[in-house]
Design an enzyme around this catalytic site. Sequence first.
Site, PDB file in Angstrom:
ATOM      1  N   ASP A 109       0.962  -1.180  -0.015  1.00 12.50           N
ATOM      2  CA  ASP A 109       0.060   0.126   0.075  1.00 12.50           C
ATOM      3  C   ASP A 109       0.965   1.313  -0.130  1.00 12.50           C
ATOM      4  O   ASP A 109       2.159   1.198   0.423  1.00 12.50           O
ATOM      5  CB  ASP A 109      -0.991  -0.017   1.232  1.00 12.50           C
ATOM      6  CG  ASP A 109      -1.815   0.929   1.416  1.00 12.50           C
ATOM      7  OD1 ASP A 109      -2.407   1.669   0.295  1.00 12.50           O
ATOM      8  OD2 ASP A 109      -1.711   2.027   2.372  1.00 12.50           O
ATOM      9  N   SER A 110       0.481   2.432  -0.207  1.00 12.80           N
ATOM     10  CA  SER A 110       1.035   3.563  -0.106  1.00 12.80           C
ATOM     11  C   SER A 110       1.461   3.966   1.201  1.00 12.80           C
ATOM     12  O   SER A 110       2.399   4.616   1.474  1.00 12.80           O
ATOM     13  CB  SER A 110       0.252   4.733  -0.835  1.00 12.80           C
ATOM     14  OG  SER A 110      -0.914   4.789  -0.030  1.00 12.80           O
ATOM     15  N   TYR A 154      -0.482   8.528  -2.332  1.00  9.98           N
ATOM     16  CA  TYR A 154      -0.564   7.893  -3.979  1.00  9.98           C
ATOM     17  C   TYR A 154      -1.600   8.771  -4.623  1.00  9.98           C
ATOM     18  O   TYR A 154      -1.787   8.935  -5.859  1.00  9.98           O
ATOM     19  CB  TYR A 154      -0.649   6.574  -4.052  1.00  9.98           C
ATOM     20  CG  TYR A 154       0.574   5.883  -4.022  1.00  9.98           C
ATOM     21  CD1 TYR A 154       1.753   6.330  -3.464  1.00  9.98           C
ATOM     22  CD2 TYR A 154       0.617   4.466  -4.321  1.00  9.98           C
ATOM     23  CE1 TYR A 154       2.917   5.564  -3.218  1.00  9.98           C
ATOM     24  CE2 TYR A 154       1.830   3.787  -4.173  1.00  9.98           C
ATOM     25  CZ  TYR A 154       2.994   4.416  -3.858  1.00  9.98           C
ATOM     26  OH  TYR A 154       4.030   3.486  -3.446  1.00  9.98           O
ATOM     27  N   GLY A 155      -2.717   9.064  -3.751  1.00 17.40           N
ATOM     28  CA  GLY A 155      -4.016   9.281  -4.191  1.00 17.40           C
ATOM     29  C   GLY A 155      -4.314  10.936  -4.869  1.00 17.40           C
ATOM     30  O   GLY A 155      -5.280  11.055  -5.523  1.00 17.40           O
ATOM     31  N   CYS A 168      -3.826  -1.127  -1.827  1.00 15.59           N
ATOM     32  CA  CYS A 168      -4.402   0.539  -2.119  1.00 15.59           C
ATOM     33  C   CYS A 168      -5.334   0.644  -3.298  1.00 15.59           C
ATOM     34  O   CYS A 168      -5.063   0.028  -4.454  1.00 15.59           O
ATOM     35  CB  CYS A 168      -2.998   0.996  -2.468  1.00 15.59           C
ATOM     36  SG  CYS A 168      -3.086   2.788  -2.873  1.00 15.59           S
ATOM     37  N   ASN A 169      -6.323   1.198  -3.161  1.00 17.90           N
ATOM     38  CA  ASN A 169      -7.408   1.409  -4.179  1.00 17.90           C
ATOM     39  C   ASN A 169      -6.705   2.434  -5.267  1.00 17.90           C
ATOM     40  O   ASN A 169      -7.276   2.140  -6.410  1.00 17.90           O
ATOM     41  CB  ASN A 169      -8.553   2.032  -3.522  1.00 17.90           C
ATOM     42  CG  ASN A 169      -9.582   1.434  -2.844  1.00 17.90           C
ATOM     43  OD1 ASN A 169     -10.471   0.705  -3.214  1.00 17.90           O
ATOM     44  ND2 ASN A 169      -9.091   0.814  -1.548  1.00 17.90           N
ATOM     45  N   THR A 170      -5.940   3.181  -4.901  1.00 16.67           N
ATOM     46  CA  THR A 170      -5.585   4.062  -5.980  1.00 16.67           C
ATOM     47  C   THR A 170      -4.379   3.390  -6.964  1.00 16.67           C
ATOM     48  O   THR A 170      -4.666   3.508  -8.282  1.00 16.67           O
ATOM     49  CB  THR A 170      -4.591   5.410  -5.426  1.00 16.67           C
ATOM     50  OG1 THR A 170      -5.592   6.062  -4.570  1.00 16.67           O
ATOM     51  CG2 THR A 170      -4.289   6.251  -6.552  1.00 16.67           C
ATOM     52  N   GLU A 220      -6.158   9.037   9.728  1.00 24.05           N
ATOM     53  CA  GLU A 220      -4.690   9.248  10.498  1.00 24.05           C
ATOM     54  C   GLU A 220      -4.617   9.734  11.609  1.00 24.05           C
ATOM     55  O   GLU A 220      -3.632   9.364  12.502  1.00 24.05           O
ATOM     56  CB  GLU A 220      -3.707   9.696   9.361  1.00 24.05           C
ATOM     57  CG  GLU A 220      -3.509   8.536   8.140  1.00 24.05           C
ATOM     58  CD  GLU A 220      -2.628   8.774   7.179  1.00 24.05           C
ATOM     59  OE1 GLU A 220      -1.906   9.580   7.411  1.00 24.05           O
ATOM     60  OE2 GLU A 220      -2.407   8.046   6.240  1.00 24.05           O
ATOM     61  N   CYS A 260     -11.566   3.106  -0.722  1.00 24.64           N
ATOM     62  CA  CYS A 260     -10.092   3.729  -0.020  1.00 24.64           C
ATOM     63  C   CYS A 260      -9.692   2.832   1.207  1.00 24.64           C
ATOM     64  O   CYS A 260     -10.567   2.656   1.935  1.00 24.64           O
ATOM     65  CB  CYS A 260     -10.159   5.198   0.291  1.00 24.64           C
ATOM     66  SG  CYS A 260      -8.609   5.746   0.857  1.00 24.64           S
ATOM     67  N   THR A 261      -8.288   2.665   1.292  1.00 27.92           N
ATOM     68  CA  THR A 261      -8.026   1.760   2.531  1.00 27.92           C
ATOM     69  C   THR A 261      -8.360   2.266   3.990  1.00 27.92           C
ATOM     70  O   THR A 261      -8.705   1.768   4.895  1.00 27.92           O
ATOM     71  CB  THR A 261      -6.438   1.894   2.411  1.00 27.92           C
ATOM     72  OG1 THR A 261      -6.012   3.081   2.168  1.00 27.92           O
ATOM     73  CG2 THR A 261      -5.895   0.827   1.402  1.00 27.92           C
ATOM     74  N   HIS A 262      -8.524   3.606   3.765  1.00 26.02           N
ATOM     75  CA  HIS A 262      -8.567   4.481   5.178  1.00 26.02           C
ATOM     76  C   HIS A 262     -10.137   4.421   5.455  1.00 26.02           C
ATOM     77  O   HIS A 262     -10.362   4.453   6.806  1.00 26.02           O
ATOM     78  CB  HIS A 262      -8.225   5.816   5.159  1.00 26.02           C
ATOM     79  CG  HIS A 262      -6.738   6.019   5.133  1.00 26.02           C
ATOM     80  ND1 HIS A 262      -6.141   5.352   4.108  1.00 26.02           N
ATOM     81  CD2 HIS A 262      -6.050   6.638   5.981  1.00 26.02           C
ATOM     82  CE1 HIS A 262      -4.727   5.657   4.329  1.00 26.02           C
ATOM     83  NE2 HIS A 262      -4.519   6.595   5.453  1.00 26.02           N
TER      84      HIS A 262
HETATM   85  N1  DGL Z   1      -4.057   3.785   0.043  1.00 22.54           N
HETATM   86  C1  DGL Z   1      -4.896   4.840  -0.614  1.00 22.54           C
HETATM   87  C2  DGL Z   1      -6.041   4.371  -1.261  1.00 22.54           C
HETATM   88  O1  DGL Z   1      -6.544   3.328  -0.793  1.00 22.54           O
HETATM   89  C3  DGL Z   1      -5.324   6.181   0.344  1.00 22.54           C
HETATM   90  C4  DGL Z   1      -3.754   7.043   0.538  1.00 22.54           C
HETATM   91  C5  DGL Z   1      -3.270   7.535  -0.519  1.00 22.54           C
HETATM   92  O2  DGL Z   1      -3.552   8.487  -1.049  1.00 22.54           O
HETATM   93  O3  DGL Z   1      -1.777   6.991  -0.632  1.00 22.54           O
HETATM   94  O4  DGL Z   1      -6.184   4.752  -2.262  1.00 22.54           O
END
Ligand code: DGL
Length: 263
Positions: A8-9, A40-41, A71-73, A150, A182-184
């Site tokens: 993941d990012s 990464y988003g 990571c979704n991105t 976060e 999104c992971t969060h």
């Molecule tokens: N992990 C990213 C996602 O799931 C969220 C955090 C990022 O922007 O890197 O898209």
Amino acid sequence: MRPIGVFDSGVGGLTVVKELIRQLPHENIVYFGDTARVPYGIKSKETVIRFSIENILFLLKRDVKFICVACNTVSSFALPEIKNHFRVPIVGVITPGAREAVYATRNKRVGVIGTKGTVKSRAYEKEIKQFDPQVKVTAVACPLFVPFAEEGWTSGAVVTTVAKHYLKPLKVAGVDTVILGCTHYPLLRKIIQDVLGSNVTLIDSAKQVAIEVNEILSNEGLLNKKGKGKQDFFVSDNPEWFSNLAQRFLGKPVRNVKKVNNV
Ligand code: DGL
């Protein structure tokens, strides 16, 4: 016992690790969080692809049998490209989340929330249309949800105001199902549900990808059925920051975080 590689990012992918541990307790997991280059988003597709290839090369050095892109991105922007580069099986979060949303919707109106990159890529929309072209998709970026998660701001007046603002187009569109893309976002699940109302079904892409990983490993004969799996955590920067946040995302403390200089 060869491990599953997850990347993941940053720290958010631990929501996926949490589900993997719950659903695949016998698997060893090697996690890489690219904390030196998060987020990464907001980055371009080219950059996300380049970072992802580097992250996978790191995981391959740890002899992983399978790679799960948490990571979704990355899953939105880079999955087809990175799959072309490697022979190891790679799975992302988009297809499992999209499939479940199509299955869950009754009025064929699905909402997607994610980073700017995920929304811009329209990856969820394209995937949903593959499963059912009749489904109407409304996608909105909720960039402030990442720092809220976060910082541990998962309730209260400020988050509620922001959530109401972000989620308004989904309410206007009358969606009955929303993908937490999104992971969060699983950390903000309660507030998102409160704002959207209890009749809206939330799809957790972390949960869905773990189901998919389980299925693929079983079908390929790669599933571990014995022993207690262990987890190793690697980051490209700030292991202490990662450890501090890990409890919230993983639901248990993480101590063995190593910093690596692969990027
Ligand atoms: N992990 C990213 C996602 O799931 C969220 C955090 C990022 O922007 O890197 O898209």
